[in-house]
Design a protein around this motif. Structure first.
Motif, PDB file in Angstrom:
ATOM      1  N   ALA A 122       0.839  -1.195   0.000  1.00  0.00           N
ATOM      2  CA  ALA A 122       0.000   0.000   0.000  1.00  0.00           C
ATOM      3  C   ALA A 122       0.878   1.250   0.000  1.00  0.00           C
ATOM      4  N   ARG A 123       1.937   1.209   0.811  1.00  0.00           N
ATOM      5  CA  ARG A 123       2.872   2.335   0.877  1.00  0.00           C
ATOM      6  C   ARG A 123       3.545   2.561  -0.480  1.00  0.00           C
ATOM      7  N   GLN A 124       3.998   1.442  -1.086  1.00  0.00           N
ATOM      8  CA  GLN A 124       4.709   1.533  -2.365  1.00  0.00           C
ATOM      9  C   GLN A 124       3.843   2.104  -3.482  1.00  0.00           C
ATOM     10  N   LEU A 155       3.026  -1.595  13.464  1.00  0.00           N
ATOM     11  CA  LEU A 155       3.301  -1.965  12.071  1.00  0.00           C
ATOM     12  C   LEU A 155       3.041  -0.775  11.148  1.00  0.00           C
ATOM     13  N   LEU A 156       1.923  -0.084  11.368  1.00  0.00           N
ATOM     14  CA  LEU A 156       1.568   1.045  10.516  1.00  0.00           C
ATOM     15  C   LEU A 156       2.575   2.179  10.682  1.00  0.00           C
ATOM     16  N   THR A 157       2.972   2.437  11.919  1.00  0.00           N
ATOM     17  CA  THR A 157       3.958   3.488  12.173  1.00  0.00           C
ATOM     18  C   THR A 157       5.278   3.159  11.465  1.00  0.00           C
ATOM     19  N   ALA A 158       5.671   1.888  11.522  1.00  0.00           N
ATOM     20  CA  ALA A 158       6.930   1.473  10.893  1.00  0.00           C
ATOM     21  C   ALA A 158       6.912   1.718   9.381  1.00  0.00           C
ATOM     22  N   HIS A 159       5.716   1.770   8.793  1.00  0.00           N
ATOM     23  CA  HIS A 159       5.612   2.019   7.350  1.00  0.00           C
ATOM     24  C   HIS A 159       5.169   3.437   7.023  1.00  0.00           C
ATOM     25  N   GLY A 160       5.258   4.321   8.034  1.00  0.00           N
ATOM     26  CA  GLY A 160       4.986   5.732   7.773  1.00  0.00           C
ATOM     27  C   GLY A 160       3.515   6.108   7.751  1.00  0.00           C
TER      28      GLY A 160
END
Ligand code: GDP
Ligand code: MG
Length: 389
Positions: A122-124, A155-160
């Motif tokens: 999702a981030r990518q 987990l969400l924080t780790a992916h920004g």
């Protein structure tokens, strides 16, 4: 005659993601059930969603179910996919253009490998807003659910994603589907969170029309129909368009969304366009329909690319100049040859680098266009076009 689609509310594209069996399809069905009791939405049963239409193309099968629903303030097109590989393909190729996502995590099981992979994906692909459905809350005790919630926020924080601010709603898709009032209210609370937390994206309505073709149907006696999400601009019946692929100019003779005719479609809408006089077989997934004279297809570009690490499912070995993987741009997949230039002879899994790519055929390209690199059925890189050569 068919009811005409009336644009009374902003339209958003959304979808469920998360580990297999955490309840994505059950929740999708439950959302339509809960909203159907409030009005405009039509209930779509689990079986109709889970048997998503299969689209086979060059040995790749893509499964997506599109469901529509309406809250008090918005109209949503929602995608649900049966398997992990379908998420990878549809999200990274842009077939699922999500303005926001509902991350479904089973409160009984917590974060599983595909939960983490979908967040990374999702981030990518630029999904900026995620709402969490802690599902199966009917069967989980509160303490365990508290722990799972903490874990998901981390987990969400780790992916920004700023995990502290992300709405996390405890739901039971299954119980809501069964009509249990407590859990029906939980699904309503989830929808309220989506309505308020996922913003209406800026749509490029003023730009020249562009639609990447997702699939093609032939309706006997009416002609060829292409479907997909309008990337930018607007289109209406009578407009002249260029079909890049067969490179034919034609006229749009019908515009529909979810089976209802519409006067004009705009960026973000999921539509079917009827094209005059385009022969069956001339248009395929991967082609682009656009305002005439607005696109010049090319095959060479420079790009900024992230090579997926081995842990993320990427390659085990470096790539070098001459590497020839498949490039997925919009809905197209095309072979391309990579040139890493004189200074970086190799790129290892986990590296980010600039490369030059020469595609096997011309495509409408532009700076900022995202793409995926795949080989042997798996994603090995993700990139953005920086310059068209
Ligand atoms: P998907 O693979 O993520 O789409 O998961 P499904 O929707 O197919 O659900 C997987 C299994 O979990 C099915 O047996 C569902 O009945 C069950 N399930 C889904 N949602 C819930 C829920 O809220 N509570 C409970 N107890 N079971 C659920
Ligand atoms: Mg499913």
């Amino acid at each position: 005659s068919k009811q005409v689609y009336a644009r009374t509310k902003p339209h958003l594209n959304i979808g469920t993601m998360g580990h297999v069996d955490h309840g994505k399809t059950t929740l999708t069905a439950a959302i339509t059930k809960v909203l159907s009791e409030r009005g405009a939405t039509r209930y779509v049963a689990f079986d109709r969603i889970d048997r998503a239409p299969e689209e086979a193309r060059r040995g790749i099968t893509i499964n997506v179910a599109h469901v529509e629903y309406e809250t008090d303030t918005r109209h949503y097109a929602h995608v649900d996919m049966p398997g992990h590989a379908d998420y990878v393909k549809n999200m990274i190729t842009g077939a699922a253009q999500l303005d926001g996502a509902i991350l479904v995590v089973s409160a009984l099981d917590g974060i599983m490998p595909q939960t983490a992979e979908h967040v990374l994906l999702a981030r990518q692909v630029g999904v900026d807003h995620i709402v969490v459905a802690l599902n199966k809350a009917d069967g989980a005790d509160d303490e365990l659910t508290d722990l799972v919630e903490l874990e998901v926020r981390e987990l969400l924080t780790a992916h920004g994603y700023g995990g502290d601010a992300v709405p996390v709603v405890r739901v039971s898709g299954l119980r809501a589907l069964e009509g249990d009032p407590r859990w029906t209210a939980s699904v309503e609370a989830l929808l309220d969170a989506v309505d308020t937390y996922v913003p209406v994206p800026v749509r490029y309505v003023e730009a020249p029309f562009l639609l990447p073709v997702e699939s093609v149907l032939t309706i006997t006696g009416r002609g060829t129909v292409v479907t997909g999400a309008v990337e930018r601009g607007t289109v209406r019946v009578g407009d002249r368009v260029m079909v890049h692929g067969p490179d034919t100019e034609t006229v749009v003779t019908g515009v529909e969304t979810f089976g209802r005719p519409m006067e004009s479609a705009q960026a973000g809408d999921n539509v079917a366009l009827l094209l005059r006089g385009v022969p069956r077989g001339a248009v395929r997934r991967g082609h682009v329909v656009a305002a005439p004279g607005t696109l010049v297809p090319r095959r060479r570009f420079t790009a900024r690319v992230y090579v997926l690490s081995t842990r993320e499912g990427g390659r085990a070995t470096p790539i070098t100049t001459g590497y020839r993987p498949q490039f997925y741009l919009r809905t197209a997949d095309v072979v391309g040859t990579v040139d890493l230039g004189p200074t970086t002879p190799t790129a290892r899994p986990g590296d980010t680098l600039t490369m030059t790519v020469e595609l096997g055929r011309d495509l409408p390209l532009e700076p900022g266009l995202g793409f995926a690199i795949r080989e042997g059925g798996r994603t090995v890189g993700a990139g953005t076009v920086t310059e068209v050569l």
